[in-house]
Design a protein around this motif. Structure first.
Motif, PDB file in Angstrom:
ATOM      1  N   THR A   1       5.784   4.575   4.602  1.00  0.00           N
ATOM      2  CA  THR A   1       6.367   3.205   4.721  1.00  0.00           C
ATOM      3  C   THR A   1       5.448   2.240   3.905  1.00  0.00           C
ATOM      4  OG1 THR A   1       5.780   2.837   6.804  1.00  0.00           O
ATOM      5  CG2 THR A   1       7.959   3.930   6.468  1.00  0.00           C
ATOM      6  N   ALA A   2       4.190   2.416   3.824  1.00  0.00           N
ATOM      7  CA  ALA A   2       3.588   1.379   3.130  1.00  0.00           C
ATOM      8  C   ALA A   2       2.376   2.051   2.261  1.00  0.00           C
ATOM      9  CB  ALA A   2       2.702   0.843   4.406  1.00  0.00           C
ATOM     10  N   VAL A   3       1.900   1.377   1.234  1.00  0.00           N
ATOM     11  CA  VAL A   3       0.986   1.882   0.304  1.00  0.00           C
ATOM     12  C   VAL A   3      -0.471   0.689   0.445  1.00  0.00           C
ATOM     13  CG1 VAL A   3       0.061   2.176  -2.248  1.00  0.00           C
ATOM     14  CG2 VAL A   3       2.323   2.831  -1.139  1.00  0.00           C
ATOM     15  N   VAL A   4      -1.449   1.362   0.507  1.00  0.00           N
ATOM     16  CA  VAL A   4      -2.650   0.518   0.240  1.00  0.00           C
ATOM     17  C   VAL A   4      -3.248   0.867  -0.995  1.00  0.00           C
ATOM     18  CG1 VAL A   4      -5.349   0.073   0.968  1.00  0.00           C
ATOM     19  CG2 VAL A   4      -3.406   0.142   2.780  1.00  0.00           C
ATOM     20  N   ALA A   5      -3.239   0.306  -2.010  1.00  0.00           N
ATOM     21  CA  ALA A   5      -3.681   0.384  -3.350  1.00  0.00           C
ATOM     22  C   ALA A   5      -5.397   0.076  -3.505  1.00  0.00           C
ATOM     23  CB  ALA A   5      -2.947  -0.306  -4.367  1.00  0.00           C
ATOM     24  N   GLY A   6      -5.901   0.807  -4.491  1.00  0.00           N
ATOM     25  CA  GLY A   6      -7.354   1.053  -4.653  1.00  0.00           C
ATOM     26  C   GLY A   6      -7.660  -0.620  -5.073  1.00  0.00           C
ATOM     27  N   ASN A   7      -6.715  -1.076  -6.042  1.00  0.00           N
ATOM     28  CA  ASN A   7      -7.054  -2.547  -6.548  1.00  0.00           C
ATOM     29  C   ASN A   7      -5.775  -3.019  -6.754  1.00  0.00           C
ATOM     30  OD1 ASN A   7      -6.419  -1.683  -9.162  1.00  0.00           O
ATOM     31  ND2 ASN A   7      -8.321  -2.168 -10.146  1.00  0.00           N
ATOM     32  N   ASP A   8      -5.723  -4.158  -7.192  1.00  0.00           N
ATOM     33  CA  ASP A   8      -4.346  -4.999  -7.726  1.00  0.00           C
ATOM     34  C   ASP A   8      -3.742  -4.196  -8.836  1.00  0.00           C
ATOM     35  OD1 ASP A   8      -4.895  -6.820  -5.447  1.00  0.00           O
ATOM     36  OD2 ASP A   8      -5.739  -8.354  -6.803  1.00  0.00           O
ATOM     37  N   LEU A   9      -4.501  -3.837  -9.752  1.00  0.00           N
ATOM     38  CA  LEU A   9      -3.940  -3.253 -11.025  1.00  0.00           C
ATOM     39  C   LEU A   9      -3.121  -2.081 -10.587  1.00  0.00           C
ATOM     40  CD1 LEU A   9      -6.653  -3.815 -13.602  1.00  0.00           C
ATOM     41  CD2 LEU A   9      -4.502  -4.972 -13.435  1.00  0.00           C
ATOM     42  N   ILE A  10      -3.596  -1.289  -9.944  1.00  0.00           N
ATOM     43  CA  ILE A  10      -2.954   0.114  -9.263  1.00  0.00           C
ATOM     44  C   ILE A  10      -1.801  -0.465  -8.444  1.00  0.00           C
ATOM     45  CG2 ILE A  10      -3.305   1.806  -7.422  1.00  0.00           C
ATOM     46  CD1 ILE A  10      -6.265   2.207  -8.421  1.00  0.00           C
ATOM     47  N   ALA A  11      -1.908  -1.531  -7.713  1.00  0.00           N
ATOM     48  CA  ALA A  11      -0.844  -1.843  -7.051  1.00  0.00           C
ATOM     49  C   ALA A  11       0.442  -2.543  -7.859  1.00  0.00           C
ATOM     50  CB  ALA A  11      -0.967  -2.946  -5.905  1.00  0.00           C
ATOM     51  N   LEU A  12       0.029  -2.957  -8.922  1.00  0.00           N
ATOM     52  CA  LEU A  12       0.946  -3.355  -9.812  1.00  0.00           C
ATOM     53  C   LEU A  12       1.838  -2.320 -10.495  1.00  0.00           C
ATOM     54  CD1 LEU A  12      -0.590  -6.283 -12.113  1.00  0.00           C
ATOM     55  CD2 LEU A  12       1.080  -6.605 -10.444  1.00  0.00           C
ATOM     56  N   GLY A  13       1.148  -0.990 -10.566  1.00  0.00           N
ATOM     57  CA  GLY A  13       1.911   0.031 -10.960  1.00  0.00           C
ATOM     58  C   GLY A  13       2.904   0.393  -9.997  1.00  0.00           C
ATOM     59  N   CYS A  14       2.703   0.242  -8.527  1.00  0.00           N
ATOM     60  CA  CYS A  14       3.674   0.487  -7.643  1.00  0.00           C
ATOM     61  C   CYS A  14       4.931  -0.105  -8.057  1.00  0.00           C
ATOM     62  CB  CYS A  14       3.129   0.370  -6.390  1.00  0.00           C
ATOM     63  SG  CYS A  14       1.882   1.212  -5.866  1.00  0.00           S
ATOM     64  N   TYR A  15       4.734  -1.526  -8.442  1.00  0.00           N
ATOM     65  CA  TYR A  15       5.846  -2.466  -8.517  1.00  0.00           C
ATOM     66  C   TYR A  15       6.742  -1.723  -9.714  1.00  0.00           C
ATOM     67  CZ  TYR A  15       4.466  -6.428  -5.666  1.00  0.00           C
ATOM     68  OH  TYR A  15       4.259  -7.216  -4.730  1.00  0.00           O
ATOM     69  N   ASP A  16       5.929  -1.169 -10.816  1.00  0.00           N
ATOM     70  CA  ASP A  16       6.726  -0.511 -11.946  1.00  0.00           C
ATOM     71  C   ASP A  16       7.730   0.535 -11.436  1.00  0.00           C
ATOM     72  OD1 ASP A  16       5.576  -2.194 -13.620  1.00  0.00           O
ATOM     73  OD2 ASP A  16       3.830  -1.038 -14.002  1.00  0.00           O
TER      74      ASP A  16
END
Length: 341
Positions: free
Chosen positions: A247-262
């Protein structure tokens, strides 16, 4: 029509009524303290009015000092590096130094060529923001007595000064925030396994999950090949396609988190209603995303400034023991995290 004569150091000294050696000391930030403050101010004012520009090459020939340092950056397109460079410059400039920036693209051959090029220009030291865990080049430079400071991460086995964010505590803040919201199955999209930051943050994530009694499930961990949006998207697709439930993701950095949005957009996943996300770095414009990204804030400008101070200390006294500084981090809560449905 005759060419305009460029003012010389002697012109400045004559106009200010001082010896050329005094004028030289007053105009060099590194030696200005040796001159009476009123005299130094007068010399600087005269130099400005005459349009005098000191010649750093000529000065370097006399002093065997170039007044330059090399800034070795792995990826200039990564938004976290410009504020680090700004912090470095803010400290170097008043000390009479300038930085020469090179971009290595995380390529060891390119990095070696760039560093050798900087050494041929007689730089007095290096601030190195390398990503690689295994780094024989830096070990060789250290053996050769090259003055260095590591920034943002530190390779194992190198006894050089370093300034790094407290990655482990930052990841703990992210996991604690999600746990407080009620999440028990949290995925981690880790940074590359050949980088110290990727390894440290992934280890901290597993520890934080275990310490809080959350589901420590290896199927909820995916490692990204690069610190990029594309790699983040690929890693999240891999987890979803494997049927992993979280139900949640901790991304290694903000750019990886942006990939989640895609991926959310591709698969009609609503954030944070379906999946919450936390990034790491607090790079610019995250508050403009929809939803704005919750992230761990890293004081990048402060990291750069501290690295520059350490380097200037090491240049002044190469025998001083190297010290490592861990900078505390904070969590910035925005709209990408909420209680699970």
């Amino acid at each position: 029509m005759s060419a305009v004569q460029t003012p010389t150091l002697r012109d400045v000294a004559d106009a200010a009524g001082v010896h050329p050696a005094t004028a030289s000391r007053a105009l060099n930030p590194a030696t200005r303290g040796l001159v009476n403050a009123d005299t130094a101010r007068r010399v600087i004012k005269v130099a400005e009015s005459l349009g005098y520009r000191p010649n750093p090459i000529a000065r370097g020939l006399k002093t065997a000092k170039s007044g330059t340092v090399g800034l070795v950056i792995p990826d200039l397109t990564n938004p976290l590096f410009p504020p680090i460079v700004r912090g470095i410059e803010a400290v170097l400039e008043p000390a009479g130094y300038s930085g020469l920036v090179v971009n290595t693209d995380n390529d060891p051959h390119r990095e070696q060529a760039q560093i050798e090029s900087l050494r041929s220009r007689q730089v007095e030291g290096f601030i190195v923001a390398t990503a690689l865990l295994d780094h024989p080049l830096l070990a060789r430079l250290q053996q050769e007595g090259v003055v260095m400071v590591m920034v943002n991460r530190r390779p194992d086995g190198l006894d050089v000064p370093s300034i790094t964010p407290d990655d482990a505590t930052g990841i703990e803040l992210a996991v604690q925030h999600l746990a407080d919201l009620g999440h028990t199955r949290i995925a981690h999209l880790a940074g590359p396994a050949n980088t110290s930051t990727g390894v440290v943050r992934a280890r901290a994530f597993r520890n934080a999950v275990r310490d809080r009694g959350l589901d420590d499930d290896p199927s909820l961990l995916a490692t990204c090949r690069y610190w990029t949006e594309d790699s983040g998207a690929t890693a999240l697709r891999t987890l979803l396609d494997a049927g992993a439930e979280f139900t949640a993701v901790v991304a290694g950095n903000d750019l990886i988190a942006l990939g989640c949005y895609d991926v959310f957009a591709e698969r009609s996943i609503e954030c944070p209603r379906d999946i919450s996300v936390v990034g790491f770095n607090d790079m610019p414009f995250l508050d403009k995303l929809r939803p704005p990204l919750t992230t761990v804030a890293v004081p990048h400008q402060q990291i750069g400034a501290e690295a520059a101070r350490m380097l200037l200390d090491a240049i002044a006294d190469p025998t001083r023991p190297s010290r490592s500084v861990l900078l505390p981090l904070s969590l910035v809560v925005r709209g990408s995290t909420a209680a699970p449905r």
